[in-house]
Design an enzyme around this catalytic site. Structure first.
Site, PDB file in Angstrom:
ATOM      1  N   GLN A 197      52.727  24.982  34.936  1.00 14.41           N
ATOM      2  CA  GLN A 197      52.605  26.338  35.485  1.00 14.41           C
ATOM      3  C   GLN A 197      52.805  26.282  37.002  1.00 14.41           C
ATOM      4  O   GLN A 197      52.063  25.605  37.714  1.00 14.41           O
ATOM      5  CB  GLN A 197      51.234  26.934  35.164  1.00 14.41           C
ATOM      6  N   TYR A 216      48.130  36.484  41.942  1.00 11.39           N
ATOM      7  CA  TYR A 216      48.928  35.664  42.856  1.00 11.39           C
ATOM      8  C   TYR A 216      50.219  36.398  43.246  1.00 11.39           C
ATOM      9  O   TYR A 216      50.412  37.552  42.883  1.00 11.39           O
ATOM     10  CB  TYR A 216      49.171  34.292  42.201  1.00 11.39           C
ATOM     11  N   ARG A 267      53.793  33.508  32.535  1.00  9.97           N
ATOM     12  CA  ARG A 267      52.497  34.040  32.090  1.00  9.97           C
ATOM     13  C   ARG A 267      52.249  35.361  32.793  1.00  9.97           C
ATOM     14  O   ARG A 267      52.519  35.494  33.988  1.00  9.97           O
ATOM     15  CB  ARG A 267      51.381  33.042  32.399  1.00  9.97           C
ATOM     16  N   ARG A 322      39.099  27.158  27.049  1.00 13.95           N
ATOM     17  CA  ARG A 322      37.765  26.567  27.199  1.00 13.95           C
ATOM     18  C   ARG A 322      37.293  25.749  25.994  1.00 13.95           C
ATOM     19  O   ARG A 322      36.664  24.700  26.191  1.00 13.95           O
ATOM     20  CB  ARG A 322      36.762  27.662  27.587  1.00 13.95           C
ATOM     21  N   CYS A 376      32.365  25.637  22.616  1.00 17.32           N
ATOM     22  CA  CYS A 376      32.301  26.429  23.849  1.00 17.32           C
ATOM     23  C   CYS A 376      31.437  27.656  23.568  1.00 17.32           C
ATOM     24  O   CYS A 376      31.615  28.306  22.532  1.00 17.32           O
ATOM     25  CB  CYS A 376      33.719  26.865  24.228  1.00 17.32           C
ATOM     26  N   CYS A 426      30.040  30.440  28.412  1.00 14.11           N
ATOM     27  CA  CYS A 426      29.037  30.703  29.459  1.00 14.11           C
ATOM     28  C   CYS A 426      29.687  30.767  30.838  1.00 14.11           C
ATOM     29  O   CYS A 426      29.082  31.231  31.796  1.00 14.11           O
ATOM     30  CB  CYS A 426      27.964  29.613  29.448  1.00 14.11           C
TER      31      CYS A 426
HETATM   32  C1  LIG Z   1      38.025  27.211  35.098  1.00 13.90           C
HETATM   33  C2  LIG Z   1      39.234  27.944  34.641  1.00 13.90           C
HETATM   34  C3  LIG Z   1      40.449  27.717  35.267  1.00 13.90           C
HETATM   35  C4  LIG Z   1      41.601  28.425  34.847  1.00 13.90           C
HETATM   36  N1  LIG Z   1      42.797  28.157  35.466  1.00 13.90           N
HETATM   37  C5  LIG Z   1      43.907  28.839  35.062  1.00 13.90           C
HETATM   38  C6  LIG Z   1      45.182  28.556  35.625  1.00 13.90           C
HETATM   39  O1  LIG Z   1      45.356  27.616  36.413  1.00 13.90           O
HETATM   40  N2  LIG Z   1      46.219  29.342  35.256  1.00 13.90           N
HETATM   41  C7  LIG Z   1      46.096  30.342  34.325  1.00 13.90           C
HETATM   42  O2  LIG Z   1      47.069  31.047  34.033  1.00 13.90           O
HETATM   43  N3  LIG Z   1      44.915  30.577  33.736  1.00 13.90           N
HETATM   44  C8  LIG Z   1      43.827  29.858  34.064  1.00 13.90           C
HETATM   45  N4  LIG Z   1      42.650  30.076  33.425  1.00 13.90           N
HETATM   46  C9  LIG Z   1      42.603  31.047  32.288  1.00 13.90           C
HETATM   47  C10 LIG Z   1      42.823  30.339  30.945  1.00 13.90           C
HETATM   48  O3  LIG Z   1      44.112  29.788  30.872  1.00 13.90           O
HETATM   49  C11 LIG Z   1      42.615  31.283  29.727  1.00 13.90           C
HETATM   50  O4  LIG Z   1      43.547  32.318  29.768  1.00 13.90           O
HETATM   51  C12 LIG Z   1      41.226  31.871  29.640  1.00 13.90           C
HETATM   52  O5  LIG Z   1      40.230  30.896  29.845  1.00 13.90           O
HETATM   53  C13 LIG Z   1      41.011  32.530  28.259  1.00 13.90           C
HETATM   54  O6  LIG Z   1      41.192  31.602  27.214  1.00 13.90           O
HETATM   55  P1  LIG Z   1      39.919  30.956  26.419  1.00 13.90           P
HETATM   56  O7  LIG Z   1      39.080  32.107  25.961  1.00 13.90           O
HETATM   57  O8  LIG Z   1      40.528  30.191  25.269  1.00 13.90           O
HETATM   58  O9  LIG Z   1      39.187  30.090  27.365  1.00 13.90           O
HETATM   59  C14 LIG Z   1      41.505  29.358  33.787  1.00 13.90           C
HETATM   60  C15 LIG Z   1      40.276  29.543  33.135  1.00 13.90           C
HETATM   61  C16 LIG Z   1      39.151  28.848  33.551  1.00 13.90           C
HETATM   62  C17 LIG Z   1      37.860  29.069  32.809  1.00 13.90           C
END
Ligand SMILES: Cc1cc2nc3c(=O)[nH]c(=O)nc-3n(C[C@H](O)[C@H](O)[C@H](O)COP(=O)(O)O)c2cc1C
Length: 358
Positions: free
Chosen positions: A97, A151, A198, A308, A331, A334
């Site tokens: 990315q 961004y 994205r 997560r 997960c 939290c």
């Molecule tokens: C700590 C953290 C860092 C993240 N960093 C990015 C990132 O670098 N780029 C991005 O597009 N999304 C980032 N996300 C979002 C995740 O890619 C994802 O869309 C989001 O956590 C929802 O998915 P999940 O419910 O499976 O965790 C981040 C999420 C978390 C919690």
């Protein structure tokens, strides 16, 4: 199960339809170089059976942001090459990315896209293209343009972009910087190389994009030759500091939100892109293979993104495949990982840490 079956698009042939979504880790070193911890983080998820890893947001510009992974100079390439090789050796594919961010201060001031000159915009495009060329050279199977959250590119495609020149005013205008980048990357990377992006399916901020605008922007990008679109949500900062307002809580959906809370976004965008043959990656609290499978069977996504849960347990996929669900470190949404991210600390899962201490 469809979710575990192989899929091919462009140069990507994936062993299944499961994607580890990008997640900033702050595991790079102070200058943004790949570290052994970072390699082992991705190797473990690849060994855990994921089909595609999308490497965390990686800086394309020459602006210091400690511990953010970077690819804005050739010196970052050897480390990246090792990381890619390690993931490939474990049977997964890997996209990177690419992120560009405007200037911002801790006090909350943030440069607006309206402040950027045409020269600045040309430099942004150039930074992306050069980074993309490096990414292909070191072996990444794909690149992903970060057009989500708060961004630079996402600020252009947002309805909040009030520019009155060719980079604003209409969906085509707001998307122009991205479509130019896609075109320029295509020229350098070739027809067969996978170029993804994205986007926030809905921005969840007053005056920002809803699904209606995102559908239009997605179609414009797809018509320019995008090869996949990953659908995120929110992440704007107009309603609070980084990921702290409502838009932020939709981006990393909190425990109170339902599982699969953003299915309607991937479904809506897929309806738009399916005729163009561009696959859509869904995300947002997809907490089991069954839920992902249901989404695929109902035509609500082409690939299933999980973030997560795979931080909490790198073996999340194989444990479900082998009927060892009771062994999964689950997960609990939290968002302690996010709090650590906001403190620029290594992003680890507190549930996993507590379990390993028992
Ligand atoms: C700590 C953290 C860092 C993240 N960093 C990015 C990132 O670098 N780029 C991005 O597009 N999304 C980032 N996300 C979002 C995740 O890619 C994802 O869309 C989001 O956590 C929802 O998915 P999940 O419910 O499976 O965790 C981040 C999420 C978390 C919690």
């Amino acid at each position: 199960m469809k979710i575990l079956s192989p899929v091919n698009f462009k140069n990507l042939s994936l062993r299944n339809r499961l994607v580890w979504l990008p997640m900033v880790s702050w595991l790079a070193d102070e200058e943004g170089f790949v570290t052994d911890e970072l390699i082992s983080r991705h190797r473990l998820r690849a060994e855990g059976g994921v089909g595609l890893i999308i490497l965390e947001a990686t800086g394309v510009l020459d602006r210091k942001s400690p511990k953010l992974l970077r690819i804005n100079e050739d010196k970052y390439m050897p480390g990246m090459e090792k990381l890619v090789q390690s993931v490939h050796d474990a049977g997964a594919k890997i996209s990177i990315q690419l992120i560009h961010y405007v200037k911002q201060s801790r006090s909350g001031w943030k440069q607006k896209v309206e402040d950027l000159s045409i020269e600045d915009i040309n430099k942004v495009k150039d930074d992306f293209v050069q980074a993309a060329v490096r990414a292909k050279k070191v072996g990444f199977d794909s690149i992903e343009l970060h057009v989500a959250h708060s961004y630079t590119l996402s600020s252009f495609v947002s309805l909040l972009n009030k520019r009155q020149d060719q980079y604003g005013r209409s969906p085509q205008g707001r998307a122009l910087i991205v479509t130019d980048i896609i075109e320029m990357c295509r020229e350098k990377l070739g027809d067969e190389y996978c170029i993804g992006a994205r986007i926030s399916g809905e921005e969840f901020v007053s005056g920002g994009n809803t699904l209606k605008q995102t559908k239009a922007i997605s179609r414009i990008m797809a018509e320019k030759g995008l090869d996949y679109l990953s659908v995120s949500a929110g992440g704007k900062t107009e309603d609070g500091a980084w990921y702290s307002g409502y838009s932020g809580t939709r981006s990393m959906p909190t425990a109170n939100l339902p599982y699969g809370c953003h299915i309607y976004l991937s479904k809506g965008i897929r309806e738009e892109l399916e005729p163009l043959g561009v696959p859509v990656i869904a995300s947002g609290k997809i907490n089991s293979l069954e839920l992902g499978e249901e989404m695929l069977n109902q035509g609500k996504a082409d690939l299933i993104g999980v973030c997560r849960p795979l931080l909490a347990d790198p073996q999340w996929i194989v444990k479900q495949m082998e009927n060892r669900k009771n062994e999964i470190v689950n997960c609990i949404y939290c968002n302690t990982c996010l709090e650590r991210d906001q403190r620029w600390e290594p992003v680890e899962c507190i549930v996993a840490e507590k379990k390993s201490k028992k």
